[in-house]
Design an enzyme around this catalytic site. Structure first.
Site, PDB file in Angstrom:
ATOM      1  N   LYS A 124      -8.824   6.099  19.503  1.00  0.00           N
ATOM      2  CA  LYS A 124      -8.553   5.204  20.637  1.00  0.00           C
ATOM      3  C   LYS A 124      -7.179   5.485  21.243  1.00  0.00           C
ATOM      4  O   LYS A 124      -7.042   5.611  22.454  1.00  0.00           O
ATOM      5  CB  LYS A 124      -8.609   3.728  20.195  1.00  0.00           C
ATOM      6  CG  LYS A 124      -9.924   3.307  19.560  1.00  0.00           C
ATOM      7  CD  LYS A 124      -9.908   1.848  19.140  1.00  0.00           C
ATOM      8  CE  LYS A 124      -8.915   1.488  18.066  1.00  0.00           C
ATOM      9  NZ  LYS A 124      -9.158   2.129  16.747  1.00  0.00           N
ATOM     10  N   ARG A 140       2.077   6.273   8.133  1.00  0.00           N
ATOM     11  CA  ARG A 140       1.952   4.829   8.267  1.00  0.00           C
ATOM     12  C   ARG A 140       1.526   4.262   6.921  1.00  0.00           C
ATOM     13  O   ARG A 140       0.621   4.807   6.284  1.00  0.00           O
ATOM     14  CB  ARG A 140       0.869   4.501   9.318  1.00  0.00           C
ATOM     15  CG  ARG A 140       1.427   4.415  10.717  1.00  0.00           C
ATOM     16  CD  ARG A 140       0.361   4.294  11.772  1.00  0.00           C
ATOM     17  NE  ARG A 140      -0.642   3.270  11.563  1.00  0.00           N
ATOM     18  CZ  ARG A 140      -1.592   2.958  12.450  1.00  0.00           C
ATOM     19  NH1 ARG A 140      -1.618   3.590  13.617  1.00  0.00           N
ATOM     20  NH2 ARG A 140      -2.492   2.039  12.190  1.00  0.00           N
ATOM     21  N   ARG A 164      -9.440  -1.309   5.938  1.00  0.00           N
ATOM     22  CA  ARG A 164      -9.449  -1.433   7.411  1.00  0.00           C
ATOM     23  C   ARG A 164     -10.858  -1.215   7.951  1.00  0.00           C
ATOM     24  O   ARG A 164     -11.290  -1.883   8.895  1.00  0.00           O
ATOM     25  CB  ARG A 164      -8.472  -0.423   8.030  1.00  0.00           C
ATOM     26  CG  ARG A 164      -7.009  -0.819   7.833  1.00  0.00           C
ATOM     27  CD  ARG A 164      -6.060   0.349   8.028  1.00  0.00           C
ATOM     28  NE  ARG A 164      -5.999   0.850   9.390  1.00  0.00           N
ATOM     29  CZ  ARG A 164      -5.453   2.016   9.726  1.00  0.00           C
ATOM     30  NH1 ARG A 164      -4.943   2.807   8.790  1.00  0.00           N
ATOM     31  NH2 ARG A 164      -5.426   2.396  10.975  1.00  0.00           N
TER      32      ARG A 164
HETATM   33  P1  AP5 Z   1      -5.701   7.740  16.769  1.00  0.00           P
HETATM   34  O1  AP5 Z   1      -5.851   8.153  18.181  1.00  0.00           O
HETATM   35  O2  AP5 Z   1      -4.398   7.143  16.347  1.00  0.00           O
HETATM   36  O3  AP5 Z   1      -6.883   6.725  16.377  1.00  0.00           O
HETATM   37  P2  AP5 Z   1      -6.954   5.178  16.592  1.00  0.00           P
HETATM   38  O4  AP5 Z   1      -8.388   4.820  16.788  1.00  0.00           O
HETATM   39  O5  AP5 Z   1      -5.981   4.716  17.631  1.00  0.00           O
HETATM   40  O6  AP5 Z   1      -6.521   4.720  15.120  1.00  0.00           O
HETATM   41  P3  AP5 Z   1      -5.358   3.794  14.607  1.00  0.00           P
HETATM   42  O7  AP5 Z   1      -5.307   4.018  13.144  1.00  0.00           O
HETATM   43  O8  AP5 Z   1      -4.077   3.947  15.315  1.00  0.00           O
HETATM   44  O9  AP5 Z   1      -5.976   2.425  15.057  1.00  0.00           O
HETATM   45  P4  AP5 Z   1      -6.262   1.141  14.306  1.00  0.00           P
HETATM   46  O10 AP5 Z   1      -7.212   0.557  15.215  1.00  0.00           O
HETATM   47  O11 AP5 Z   1      -6.639   1.061  12.890  1.00  0.00           O
HETATM   48  O12 AP5 Z   1      -4.780   0.629  14.176  1.00  0.00           O
HETATM   49  P5  AP5 Z   1      -3.842  -0.176  15.175  1.00  0.00           P
HETATM   50  O13 AP5 Z   1      -2.608   0.571  15.294  1.00  0.00           O
HETATM   51  O14 AP5 Z   1      -4.566  -0.597  16.403  1.00  0.00           O
HETATM   52  O15 AP5 Z   1      -6.087   8.988  15.835  1.00  0.00           O
HETATM   53  C1  AP5 Z   1      -5.961   8.927  14.436  1.00  0.00           C
HETATM   54  C2  AP5 Z   1      -5.622  10.331  13.908  1.00  0.00           C
HETATM   55  O16 AP5 Z   1      -6.728  11.193  14.172  1.00  0.00           O
HETATM   56  C3  AP5 Z   1      -4.410  10.974  14.587  1.00  0.00           C
HETATM   57  O17 AP5 Z   1      -3.714  11.734  13.640  1.00  0.00           O
HETATM   58  C4  AP5 Z   1      -5.026  11.870  15.670  1.00  0.00           C
HETATM   59  O18 AP5 Z   1      -4.223  12.976  15.953  1.00  0.00           O
HETATM   60  C5  AP5 Z   1      -6.333  12.287  15.021  1.00  0.00           C
HETATM   61  N1  AP5 Z   1      -7.408  12.450  15.992  1.00  0.00           N
HETATM   62  C6  AP5 Z   1      -7.620  11.729  17.127  1.00  0.00           C
HETATM   63  N2  AP5 Z   1      -8.727  12.172  17.769  1.00  0.00           N
HETATM   64  C7  AP5 Z   1      -9.216  13.199  17.014  1.00  0.00           C
HETATM   65  C8  AP5 Z   1     -10.343  14.055  17.154  1.00  0.00           C
HETATM   66  N3  AP5 Z   1     -11.193  13.943  18.195  1.00  0.00           N
HETATM   67  N4  AP5 Z   1     -10.556  14.994  16.210  1.00  0.00           N
HETATM   68  C9  AP5 Z   1      -9.709  15.123  15.138  1.00  0.00           C
HETATM   69  N5  AP5 Z   1      -8.604  14.332  14.955  1.00  0.00           N
HETATM   70  C10 AP5 Z   1      -8.365  13.376  15.879  1.00  0.00           C
HETATM   71  O19 AP5 Z   1      -3.622  -1.517  14.312  1.00  0.00           O
HETATM   72  C11 AP5 Z   1      -2.891  -1.495  13.117  1.00  0.00           C
HETATM   73  C12 AP5 Z   1      -2.865  -2.886  12.510  1.00  0.00           C
HETATM   74  O20 AP5 Z   1      -2.263  -3.820  13.429  1.00  0.00           O
HETATM   75  C13 AP5 Z   1      -4.243  -3.501  12.214  1.00  0.00           C
HETATM   76  O21 AP5 Z   1      -4.775  -3.069  10.967  1.00  0.00           O
HETATM   77  C14 AP5 Z   1      -3.903  -4.990  12.229  1.00  0.00           C
HETATM   78  O22 AP5 Z   1      -3.252  -5.367  11.048  1.00  0.00           O
HETATM   79  C15 AP5 Z   1      -2.911  -5.080  13.376  1.00  0.00           C
HETATM   80  N6  AP5 Z   1      -3.552  -5.351  14.675  1.00  0.00           N
HETATM   81  C16 AP5 Z   1      -3.566  -4.539  15.759  1.00  0.00           C
HETATM   82  N7  AP5 Z   1      -4.251  -5.105  16.761  1.00  0.00           N
HETATM   83  C17 AP5 Z   1      -4.678  -6.296  16.306  1.00  0.00           C
HETATM   84  C18 AP5 Z   1      -5.460  -7.336  16.867  1.00  0.00           C
HETATM   85  N8  AP5 Z   1      -5.941  -7.262  18.114  1.00  0.00           N
HETATM   86  N9  AP5 Z   1      -5.724  -8.421  16.111  1.00  0.00           N
HETATM   87  C19 AP5 Z   1      -5.247  -8.534  14.855  1.00  0.00           C
HETATM   88  N10 AP5 Z   1      -4.517  -7.572  14.246  1.00  0.00           N
HETATM   89  C20 AP5 Z   1      -4.225  -6.462  14.974  1.00  0.00           C
END
Ligand code: AP5
Length: 218
Positions: free
Chosen positions: A13, A160, A171
């Site tokens: 995402k 992280r 997660r």
């Molecule tokens: P990346 O693009 O970072 O993936 P992502 O879907 O954004 O994953 P995140 O781990 O950042 O998201 P998340 O939803 O768990 O965490 P968030 O930060 O929102 O890609 C991941 C990796 O894969 C990277 O190394 C990238 O290079 C690689 N990659 C990308 N695309 C690829 C491809 N096509 N092929 C191969 N490799 C690829 O949230 C963190 C925490 O915050 C949550 O757990 C929660 O505690 C809190 N939080 C956030 N939002 C809320 C909310 N709305 N409500 C409550 N708690 C919340």
């Protein structure tokens, strides 16, 4: 264009939101980034959120909804946005709808990034970043020239805390339990578009461009 990005952790995402917002001039709002920034700065929000994030749990709705409400009301999203990581629960999705009605905003599409669990664990186990310039690396696909050091400034790379494997599995479980119902919610509103994100970032971006192409005029 006003978009919500949905999908399990590590589905890409953030990667795709950065690319699409740069291409189309959209505001990219990542609740994960906002919360990590709050934790780093030690704000009251960060202090309350930190323990939930470390365990891979969602922070309480009341904390995060207020943050988005302030962004929507500020008018900064008027020229188009990508919400990356919000909403994540049904109460958040319903609160977002109320904010949109109140502020005269239409949601054009909810894009769902689909990736199998084993690929997610692989991606997140290999994710590293530079704490200074935030450049991202992923082993073994995008490794730094010198192991463990940033190519740009030589800083020691970090992971992280919530990318530790047991936390990643939690997660994923949290996603299935608390966030997946939103997929049905947006599908029933005919707003959901699924993108196969289990391929290279370039191919995912192509599919994303195609999926969102017709939506700007709605
Ligand atoms: P990346 O693009 O970072 O993936 P992502 O879907 O954004 O994953 P995140 O781990 O950042 O998201 P998340 O939803 O768990 O965490 P968030 O930060 O929102 O890609 C991941 C990796 O894969 C990277 O190394 C990238 O290079 C690689 N990659 C990308 N695309 C690829 C491809 N096509 N092929 C191969 N490799 C690829 O949230 C963190 C925490 O915050 C949550 O757990 C929660 O505690 C809190 N939080 C956030 N939002 C809320 C909310 N709305 N409500 C409550 N708690 C919340």
């Amino acid at each position: 264009m006003n978009l919500v990005f949905l999908g399990p952790p590590g589905s890409g995402k953030g990667t795709q939101a950065a690319r699409l917002s740069a291409k189309l001039g959209l505001v990219h709002l990542s609740t994960g980034d906002m919360l990590r920034d709050a934790v780093k700065k030690g704000t009251p929000l960060g202090q309350q959120a930190e323990a939930y994030m470390k365990r891979g749990e969602l922070v309480p709705d009341a904390l995060i909804v207020g943050l988005i409400e302030a962004m929507v009301a500020s008018g900064d999203m008027k020229s188009g946005f990508i919400l990356d990581g919000f909403p994540r629960t049904m109460p958040q999705a319903e609160a977002l709808d109320r904010m949109f009605v109140k502020n005269g905003i239409n949601l054009h599409q909810a894009v769902l990034f689909s990736v199998p669990d084993d690929e997610i664990v692989r991606r997140l186990s290999g994710r590293w970043h530079c704490p200074t310039c935030q450049t991202g690396y992923n082993y073994p696909a995008a490794m730094p020239d010198v192991a463990g050091k940033c190519d740009k400034d030589g800083a020691l790379l970090q992971r992280r805390p919530d990318d530790e494997e047991s936390v990643v599995w939690n997660r994923l479980e949290v996603y299935k339990r608390q966030t997946q119902p939103i997929e049905i919610y947006y599908r029933q509103k005919s707003l959901l578009r699924e993108v196969n994100a289990n391929r290279s970032p370039d191919l995912v971006f192509e599919a994303l461009m195609e999926a969102t192409a017709a939506k700007a005029t709605r």
